[in-house]
Write a protein that holds these residues in place. Structure first.
Motif, PDB file in Angstrom:
ATOM      1  N   ASP A   1       0.858  -1.178   0.000  1.00 52.13           N
ATOM      2  CA  ASP A   1       0.000   0.000   0.000  1.00 52.13           C
ATOM      3  C   ASP A   1       0.899   1.235   0.000  1.00 52.13           C
ATOM      4  O   ASP A   1       2.031   1.199   0.521  1.00 52.13           O
ATOM      5  CB  ASP A   1      -0.874   0.053   1.258  1.00 52.13           C
TER       6      ASP A   1
ATOM      7  N   TYR B   1       0.815   5.726   0.571  1.00 51.27           N
ATOM      8  CA  TYR B   1       0.048   6.848   1.119  1.00 51.27           C
ATOM      9  C   TYR B   1       0.907   8.093   1.034  1.00 51.27           C
ATOM     10  O   TYR B   1       2.127   8.044   1.233  1.00 51.27           O
ATOM     11  CB  TYR B   1      -0.332   6.563   2.580  1.00 51.27           C
TER      12      TYR B   1
ATOM     13  N   THR C   1      -3.526   5.771  -0.125  1.00 47.55           N
ATOM     14  CA  THR C   1      -3.757   6.436  -1.410  1.00 47.55           C
ATOM     15  C   THR C   1      -4.005   5.396  -2.493  1.00 47.55           C
ATOM     16  O   THR C   1      -4.850   5.573  -3.369  1.00 47.55           O
ATOM     17  CB  THR C   1      -2.548   7.309  -1.771  1.00 47.55           C
TER      18      THR C   1
ATOM     19  N   SER D   1      -3.903   0.838  -2.851  1.00 53.95           N
ATOM     20  CA  SER D   1      -3.771  -0.381  -2.073  1.00 53.95           C
ATOM     21  C   SER D   1      -3.602  -1.601  -2.966  1.00 53.95           C
ATOM     22  O   SER D   1      -4.080  -1.618  -4.108  1.00 53.95           O
ATOM     23  CB  SER D   1      -5.008  -0.559  -1.178  1.00 53.95           C
TER      24      SER D   1
ATOM     25  N   SER E   1      -4.835   2.252  10.655  1.00 58.22           N
ATOM     26  CA  SER E   1      -6.200   2.359  10.140  1.00 58.22           C
ATOM     27  C   SER E   1      -6.354   3.403   9.035  1.00 58.22           C
ATOM     28  O   SER E   1      -7.455   3.605   8.518  1.00 58.22           O
ATOM     29  CB  SER E   1      -7.161   2.690  11.283  1.00 58.22           C
ATOM     30  N   THR E   2      -5.272   4.073   8.666  1.00 51.43           N
ATOM     31  CA  THR E   2      -5.341   5.099   7.625  1.00 51.43           C
ATOM     32  C   THR E   2      -5.681   4.464   6.274  1.00 51.43           C
ATOM     33  O   THR E   2      -5.135   3.421   5.908  1.00 51.43           O
ATOM     34  CB  THR E   2      -4.001   5.838   7.510  1.00 51.43           C
ATOM     35  N   THR E   3      -6.582   5.100   5.532  1.00 52.73           N
ATOM     36  CA  THR E   3      -6.930   4.614   4.195  1.00 52.73           C
ATOM     37  C   THR E   3      -5.810   4.962   3.223  1.00 52.73           C
ATOM     38  O   THR E   3      -5.472   6.140   3.061  1.00 52.73           O
ATOM     39  CB  THR E   3      -8.239   5.249   3.702  1.00 52.73           C
TER      40      THR E   3
END
Length: 393
Positions: free
Chosen positions: A162, A164, A176, A178, A172-174
């Protein structure tokens, strides 16, 4: 002692020794594991236990680095940050003080240790088997005014990641993006001349993910050209000069980059900040300066230049009012040049430059004023960086 704020960072770094007095572990290699405010230490005998908010997985691939930063006002001293770090290769912690809480702002370790500011550390370790390893290394493969491309070296046996972009992410961060299966990614739609933090973590299946690994990158300014000798960045206007100043102020490096002035530019009210280390070609054009200060500021076209800088074929005219405070430098082209302690050996050249600036100051006895250069403080050693001024007037 009562700490206004207390922060603890941890990281790993593979090295056998401190290479120099500036061999500080960069912030990109550290993880903030604890942050607290109004912390009282020493009110009772014995150890004060702090539970880490973010447990740090020590992967035993390098030395364990611990950085303790604390902000306190004690015994009449003003509030400052004090930093200390350690590794298995030294027997004492090193410390440095700063008015800002930014690890990247103090690239130095002290030659000695002041024991009052040194943190004594004892670590409680919970053994565990690490299942998911973060990437080994991240590198920048390309930057532009709107894009950053990165590549990374996967940990052996891993094949999904992933990414970011932004401030420090948590588990738990979504992301950018994945589930990437190739160890590279390009972030798009970015702002020019802006610093970004790019993060990568490994996906190991069944919901297992590693911690994030980070690299700090800056996008290029939005100039015409590529910054090379054959295709330099082109400077047409005052706004271009201001954009260059903003980029340098944001931490953009000018080392090895080429700039060319395309026409006369009027009414520059601010000097180019930082230490310029590129090639600045005035191409015979005139830059008009109108700079005035009554505070502690250096005044010239350039505040400072460093090893590798080449300033040539530019004329400056106009007016500069120097600082009312002692110790600050004023000149037409470069306010000051200080290479003491620098390890770079690239020489500096100022050639075919003309200074027509009228410089005034109300503190002649304590002012440092020059025509082309206000002050040069170099060691002039055989192996150091040397300044050459050629054909200037």
């Amino acid at each position: 002692l009562v700490f206004n704020e207390l922060k603890i960072y941890m990281g790993e770094r593979s090295r056998g020794y401190f290479e120099s007095a500036t061999d500080w572990t960069p912030e990109d290699d550290l993880t903030l594991v604890y942050s607290g405010s109004n912390i009282t230490l020493g009110d009772t005998p014995g150890w004060h236990e702090l539970v880490l908010e973010t447990p740090f997985p020590y992967e035993h691939e390098g030395d364990l680095v611990i950085v303790v930063s604390k902000n306190l006002a004690q015994g009449g001293y003003w509030s400052r940050w004090y930093f200390s770090s350690t590794s298995p290769n030294v027997t004492t912690l090193q410390w440095f003080s700063s008015e800002d809480n930014n690890v990247m702002d103090f690239p130095t370790t002290a030659a000695t240790t002041i024991h009052e500011y040194r943190a004594d550390i004892k670590i409680n370790i919970t053994p565990y088997t690490l299942i998911c390893h973060k990437p080994v290394e991240i590198e920048v493969s390309h930057t532009s005014g709107t894009e950053i491309s990165i590549t990374w070296t996967p940990y052996e046996g891993t094949s999904a990641w992933d990414v970011y972009i932004g401030d420090t992410p948590t588990a738990s961060t979504t992301p950018t993006a994945s589930g990437l299966t190739s160890p590279s990614y390009t972030f798009t739609g970015l702002n020019s001349a802006t610093a970004y933090k790019c993060h990568v973590r490994t996906r190991c299946g069944e919901g297992e993910v590693s911690t994030w690994k980070r690299i700090s990158v800056m996008t290029e300014p939005d100039f015409i050209g590529e910054g090379t000798e054959s295709c330099p960045y082109l400077l047409y206007s005052k706004s271009d000069m201001e954009a260059l100043n903003t980029a340098i102020g944001n931490g953009w490096s000018t080392y090895g980059k080429h700039f060319k002035v395309m026409r006369d530019i009027a009414t520059l009210t601010e000097p180019l900040q930082g230490t310029f280390r590129g090639d600045f070609d005035g191409d015979g054009h005139t830059l008009s300066l109108d700079m005035h200060t009554e505070t502690g500021d250096h005044q010239a076209l350039f505040v400072a230049i460093g090893p590798g800088a080449r300033i040539h074929d530019v004329t400056v005219r106009g007016y500069i009012t120097g600082s009312l405070l002692s110790g600050f430098c004023t000149a037409g082209i470069v306010a000051f040049i200080a290479t003491d302690g620098m390890t770079d050996t690239d020489d500096m050249f100022i050639s075919n430059c003309i200074n027509k600036v009228e410089i005034t100051t109300s503190r002649i006895s304590e002012s440092i004023i020059g025509g082309i250069v206000g002050k040069y403080s170099g060691d002039n050693s055989e192996n150091g960086s040397h300044l050459h001024i050629i054909g200037c007037k």
